[in-house]
Write a protein that holds these residues in place. Sequence first.
Motif, PDB file in Angstrom:
ATOM      1  N   LEU A 199      54.054  -8.290  41.443  1.00  0.00           N
ATOM      2  CA  LEU A 199      54.762  -9.741  40.926  1.00  0.00           C
ATOM      3  C   LEU A 199      54.114 -10.999  41.397  1.00  0.00           C
ATOM      4  O   LEU A 199      54.226 -12.107  40.748  1.00  0.00           O
ATOM      5  CB  LEU A 199      56.413  -9.142  41.435  1.00  0.00           C
ATOM      6  CG  LEU A 199      56.851  -8.733  40.027  1.00  0.00           C
ATOM      7  CD1 LEU A 199      58.420  -8.250  40.192  1.00  0.00           C
ATOM      8  CD2 LEU A 199      56.109  -9.095  38.242  1.00  0.00           C
ATOM      9  N   GLY A 252      54.490 -14.291  38.297  1.00  0.00           N
ATOM     10  CA  GLY A 252      55.004 -14.115  38.269  1.00  0.00           C
ATOM     11  C   GLY A 252      55.729 -14.122  38.990  1.00  0.00           C
ATOM     12  O   GLY A 252      57.252 -13.194  39.311  1.00  0.00           O
ATOM     13  N   MET A 276      50.224 -11.501  40.849  1.00  0.00           N
ATOM     14  CA  MET A 276      50.416 -12.751  39.258  1.00  0.00           C
ATOM     15  C   MET A 276      50.738 -13.907  39.118  1.00  0.00           C
ATOM     16  O   MET A 276      50.096 -14.712  38.578  1.00  0.00           O
ATOM     17  CB  MET A 276      51.962 -12.181  38.712  1.00  0.00           C
ATOM     18  CG  MET A 276      51.609 -10.510  38.265  1.00  0.00           C
ATOM     19  SD  MET A 276      53.190 -10.397  37.319  1.00  0.00           S
ATOM     20  CE  MET A 276      52.657 -11.235  35.492  1.00  0.00           C
TER      21      MET A 276
END
Length: 244
Positions: free
Chosen positions: A196, A203, A199
């Motif tokens: 995450l 994210g 990202m």
Amino acid sequence: MTLPEKSEPGAEQGPAEQPTMAQLAEGYASQAGLHRSSNGNIDVLKSAGGVQGIAESILPGLVFLVVFTITRELPTALIGSLTAAAAFTVARLIQRRPLTQALAGVVGVALSAWIANTTGKAEDFYVLGFFTNIAYILAMTLSVVFRWPFAGLIFGFIRNEGLEWRKHPARMKAYQIGTWVIIAVLVLRLVVQVPLYLMGEPGLAALATTRLLMGAPLYILGVWVAWLLTRPAPAPADNGTDRS
């Protein structure tokens, strides 16, 4: 009770006696914040610092996420997070409670804010947590390798086992397994959160949410499971058969 012998006047004092491993373990167990309930089990809520302790670990990150989501201004979100962390320190001062946990939180939030402000990336607010996690994973893994499992050090004194458990292979194995459970929790955090983070800003919301959910709540669950898995086997009942 035998009192320690006093040195003769003018006698030369040797270097301070170095603490033994048992003393270090006992000191760490007391500093780890783990508490025993009246029924002999680990008091999970109190061990997490109570409601206030859990709030101290969650609220600064939550404030950061909410403020950044609303304003999209990184400095404002960082100031909001630092303010929340500092507020808990002030609250502890007013309550005359120990400041260790609150001060540690302020330092952690301040370092995280400095990193994010330096890079200009909101997701970098969470980078420090990754390195802290890795450090704990390495330390706990080494504790298992060198046969001083972390779970044994913190649970042994709560159970009044001291370090006697190290003399019994079954107890050693149980505490090694308990330590692996806690390590698994820390590894799971990285497995979920690092992708995450990579990202970038898209994210961020998911990263912040999982950080909150996988922070104190998941760690407490892992410690509780480790506690249950490392329970000593019940002593065999004495049937007291009358052989007269």
